[in-house]
Scaffold this active site. Structure first.
Site, PDB file in Angstrom:
ATOM      1  N   SER A   1       0.851  -1.170   0.000  1.00 52.33           N
ATOM      2  CA  SER A   1       0.000   0.000   0.000  1.00 52.33           C
ATOM      3  C   SER A   1       0.897   1.234   0.000  1.00 52.33           C
ATOM      4  O   SER A   1       1.889   1.290  -0.725  1.00 52.33           O
ATOM      5  CB  SER A   1      -0.943  -0.022   1.210  1.00 52.33           C
ATOM      6  OG  SER A   1      -1.783   1.113   1.219  1.00 52.33           O
ATOM      7  N   SER A   2       0.592   2.227   0.817  1.00 51.31           N
ATOM      8  CA  SER A   2       1.357   3.471   0.859  1.00 51.31           C
ATOM      9  C   SER A   2       0.900   4.276   2.061  1.00 51.31           C
ATOM     10  O   SER A   2      -0.236   4.117   2.536  1.00 51.31           O
ATOM     11  CB  SER A   2       1.111   4.278  -0.422  1.00 51.31           C
ATOM     12  OG  SER A   2       1.578   5.606  -0.292  1.00 51.31           O
TER      13      SER A   2
ATOM     14  N   TYR B   1      -5.000   7.524  -6.229  1.00 51.83           N
ATOM     15  CA  TYR B   1      -3.900   6.743  -5.651  1.00 51.83           C
ATOM     16  C   TYR B   1      -4.115   6.471  -4.168  1.00 51.83           C
ATOM     17  O   TYR B   1      -4.097   5.319  -3.712  1.00 51.83           O
ATOM     18  CB  TYR B   1      -2.575   7.474  -5.868  1.00 51.83           C
ATOM     19  CG  TYR B   1      -1.374   6.745  -5.312  1.00 51.83           C
ATOM     20  CD1 TYR B   1      -0.826   5.651  -5.993  1.00 51.83           C
ATOM     21  CD2 TYR B   1      -0.790   7.135  -4.114  1.00 51.83           C
ATOM     22  CE1 TYR B   1       0.275   4.975  -5.478  1.00 51.83           C
ATOM     23  CE2 TYR B   1       0.314   6.469  -3.597  1.00 51.83           C
ATOM     24  CZ  TYR B   1       0.841   5.389  -4.290  1.00 51.83           C
ATOM     25  OH  TYR B   1       1.927   4.716  -3.782  1.00 51.83           O
TER      26      TYR B   1
ATOM     27  N   LYS C   1      -5.118   2.820  -2.335  1.00 51.87           N
ATOM     28  CA  LYS C   1      -4.146   2.277  -1.391  1.00 51.87           C
ATOM     29  C   LYS C   1      -4.802   2.017  -0.033  1.00 51.87           C
ATOM     30  O   LYS C   1      -4.487   1.044   0.654  1.00 51.87           O
ATOM     31  CB  LYS C   1      -2.950   3.215  -1.252  1.00 51.87           C
ATOM     32  CG  LYS C   1      -2.043   3.234  -2.477  1.00 51.87           C
ATOM     33  CD  LYS C   1      -1.521   1.853  -2.826  1.00 51.87           C
ATOM     34  CE  LYS C   1      -0.481   1.883  -3.916  1.00 51.87           C
ATOM     35  NZ  LYS C   1      -0.022   0.518  -4.306  1.00 51.87           N
TER      36      LYS C   1
END
Length: 252
Positions: free
Chosen positions: A138-139, A152, A156
């Site tokens: 993920s982020s 984005y 995520k």
């Protein structure tokens, strides 16, 4: 510490460069046999040649994870070639940041469906393993609101939710965890491009991290290798943030 990955069989998406390449290297260095895919046939060929020359047991294939049929076919053939699957790492992202309908669609197809299809295609082989593990990438943008709060960041966040759901549903059979990197700098990567083309954004992002630097791909890869390994046998449903104290929210 012996991670217990020797002889294990792993699949990694987006493994020809950057974080994915470092994950392939980390798993192979621990003794796993790794099959990876990436979109560029030339990139895959180059990575296989370089990794094999260093003595690592790897196989590569050109696959676009947004193509569901191609992804499922690769998972099946790679699993047959390896003689089973113990680990899958869903690493690919569309990196679609601006909020356009095209980017929302690309993010869903690549990040979300690419992860779901990988896991579902590998599940029969994973359930036959005695140490099965899923690791999704993920982020920190999925954890808090930042400049990537559109497609984005949203997808995520969805990946973390999906992975924690898997951990609960598959408890005792297959472990599932997420790694959420902060900003990662490597040659040819998005932050090198931003540094060259949007130096103000680069300087702002760099200034947010109290370490004064961005992560290296190998620093993310070591976290992935641990979570993928039998050494993490009782770790499931976690989101491991690897960001050098970039994020400031409390993860409860």
């Amino acid at each position: 510490m012996d991670l217990g990955l020797a002889g294990r069989r792993a699949l990694v998406t987006g493994g020809s460069r950057g974080i994915g390449r470092a994950i392939v290297e980390a798993l192979a260095d621990e003794g796993a046999t790794v099959a990876f895919c990436a979109r560029s046939a030339d990139g895959v060929e180059k990575a296989v040649a370089e990794l094999s020359a260093s003595g690592r047991a790897v196989r590569g294939a050109a696959v676009d994870v947004a193509d569901g049929d191609a992804l499922r076919s690769w998972v099946t053939s790679a699993g047959e070639e390896l003689g089973g699957i113990d680990v899958v790492v869903a690493n690919v992202s569309a990196l679609a940041i601006p909020s356009s309908e095209e980017n929302w669609e690309a993010s869903f197809r690549t990040d979300v469906l690419g992860t779901v299809r990988l896991v579902e295609a590998a599940m029969p082989a994973l359930e036959a393993s005695d140490a099965a593990a899923i690791v999704t990438i993920s982020s920190v943008s999925g954890r808090e609101i930042d400049f990537a709060a559109g497609p984005y960041g949203t997808v995520k966040g969805a990946i973390v939710h999906y992975t924690q759901g898997l951990a609960h549903q598959l408890a005792g059979r297959v472990r599932a965890n997420t790694v959420s990197p902060g900003n990662v700098y490597f040659p040819g990567g998005v932050w090198e491009s931003i540094e060259a083309n949007n130096p103000d954004l680069y300087a702002h992002a760099l200034g947010l991290n109290p370490t004064g630097r961005m992560a290296r791909p190998d620093e993310i890869a070591r976290a992935v290798a641990f979570l993928a390994s039998p050494a993490a046998s009782f770790v499931s449903g976690t989101n491991l943030v690897v960001d050098g104290a970039l994020t400031r929210g409390v993860q409860l």
